[in-house]
Design an enzyme around this catalytic site. Structure first.
Site, PDB file in Angstrom:
ATOM      1  N   CYS A 119      -0.418   4.135   2.126  1.00  0.00           N
ATOM      2  CA  CYS A 119      -0.183   3.957   3.567  1.00  0.00           C
ATOM      3  C   CYS A 119       1.293   4.208   3.919  1.00  0.00           C
ATOM      4  CB  CYS A 119      -0.500   2.525   4.017  1.00  0.00           C
ATOM      5  SG  CYS A 119      -1.995   1.815   3.351  1.00  0.00           S
ATOM      6  N   ASP A 120       2.183   3.661   3.133  1.00  0.00           N
ATOM      7  CA  ASP A 120       3.589   3.580   3.560  1.00  0.00           C
ATOM      8  C   ASP A 120       4.564   4.432   2.756  1.00  0.00           C
ATOM      9  OD1 ASP A 120       2.804   1.731   5.475  1.00  0.00           O
ATOM     10  OD2 ASP A 120       3.099   0.029   4.152  1.00  0.00           O
ATOM     11  N   CYS A 131       0.839  -1.210   0.000  1.00  0.00           N
ATOM     12  CA  CYS A 131       0.000   0.000   0.000  1.00  0.00           C
ATOM     13  C   CYS A 131       0.870   1.256   0.000  1.00  0.00           C
ATOM     14  CB  CYS A 131      -0.930  -0.014   1.220  1.00  0.00           C
ATOM     15  SG  CYS A 131      -1.972   1.449   1.319  1.00  0.00           S
TER      16      CYS A 131
END
Ligand code: NDP
Length: 333
Positions: A159-160, A156
């Site tokens: 997300c990261d 992701c």
């Protein structure tokens, strides 16, 4: 950091012992424990639906495998995925949601009361069911991919990606998700390699053009990943160019992050006998609602969303499902 750490609290509920063949009757059953499931549980519990929630194979869902979550509103300093899910679980428990271990293995939605079998043995008869079983990111299946999970490997970018600012990363895949993730990362990182196994991208034309025109994205067509290497964290990827051809050769790229974008599989298999899904398995809901084709069965989160796939959108749809279930039940009684 171990991102597979199980949630710390023990399940609040326990299954009442029932005579063999006797089903447990509940008002509202929630299947799945990501942001969608727990949010549905918070709303359903506060609406006095006495929800029973089964956590499934991965209590806490996909977020328990991610690093810091910095884009969920209400956490100004950020929060780790497992802690956020623990918080959501506690919040649902505080209002009396009955949270249990267990997996929905079969369903029968053919009658007015919906039957769900847990772990192949415990049958629940629910007046309303909320399916929030999420989706599972696909991985290549490399041993080294597992080894560096949370230490350079992610599924992701939204997300990261932030943790790789100014660094070099690679994205695997040739579809719209891979193109989107590569472009997102291109805005943060020094260099982005896009590793594509075919000689072309499957992504839509407009996304292909954007990727090809991004100055810091290098598309490596006809490359497959063989291995990730590094001392505790990802430092390089070993690729094979034109695998199986006469001119096959090994290519090593230096990277700090390795992002998988080769698709997700919605966890809808046990429901497909009764619930309409798209060809790729995502559950169909009536637009603007969480309603499925079966009255009293609702779907929330990534099992019905292949576009946004964010914790906050999953939580929002969990709220919608609980409100839809509450209205359905009040109209029924
Ligand atoms: P897709 O299934 O479209 O693409 C998956 C990609 O991963 C393909 O390029 C595929 O390669 C590649 N792949 C699969 N397995 C492997 C493997 N083992 N090794 C290397 N590469 C592999 O998935 P997406 O998640 O990209 O998209 C899913 C759906 O969601 C699509 O319909 C897409 O259009 C849609 N979507 C729409 C968006 C939007 O409208 N904004 C954004 C994101 C997704 P190959 O081509 O060789 O099969």
């Amino acid at each position: 950091m171990n991102f597979f750490k199980p949630l710390e609290t023990k399940p609040e509920g326990s299954v009442a012992p029932l005579a063999e063949g006797v089903a447990e009757k509940v008002k509202c059953l929630i299947i799945g424990s990501g942001p969608a499931g727990y949010t549905a549980a918070i709303y359903a519990a506060r609406a006095n639906l006495k929800p029973v929630l089964y956590e499934g194979l991965q209590p806490g869902g996909q977020l328990t495998t991610t690093t810091e979550v910095e884009n969920f509103p209400g956490y100004p300093q950020g929060v780790t995925g497992p802690v956020m899910m623990e918080d959501l679980k506690k919040q649902a428990g505080r209002f009396g949601a009955d949270i249990r271990w267990g997996l929905a293995t079969d369903v029968d939605f053919s009658g007015g009361v919906h039957k769900v079998t847990i772990d192949d043995k415990h049958v629940i008869e629910a007046e309303a069911v909320i399916i929030a079983t999420g989706a599972t990111a696909r991985y290549l299946g490399l041993e080294s991919e597992q080894k560096y999970m949370g230490s350079g490997v992610s599924a992701c970018a939204t997300c990261d990606g932030f943790f790789y600012r100014g660094k070099d990363v690679a994205v695997v895949g040739g579809g719209d998700t891979a193109a989107e993730e590569a472009l997102y990362l291109a805005g943060l990182c020094k260099k982005v390699y896009l590793i594509v196994r075919k000689p072309f991208l499957r992504a839509s034309k407009v996304m292909q053009e954007r990727v090809m025109n991004a100055p810091n994205v290098e598309v490596l067509f006809e490359h497959n990943t063989k291995e990730l290497r590094g001392d505790g964290v990802v430092e390089e990827a070993v690729l094979v160019k034109r695998k199986g051809e006469a001119d096959e050769k090994e290519v090593v790229i230096k990277i700090d992050g390795f992002f998988l974008a080769i698709g997700h599989t919605p966890n809808s298999a046990p429901f497909k006998k009764f619930i309409d899904t798209y060809d790729d398995g995502y559950i169909k809901t009536i637009p603007g609602t969480s309603k499925t084709n079966i009255a009293g069965v609702f779907a929330a989160g990534d099992v019905q969303d292949k576009v946004y796939r964010q914790a906050v959108t999953a939580a929002g749809s969990g709220c919608m499902a609980a409100i839809d279930a509450e209205r359905y039940l009040s109209e029924k009684h």
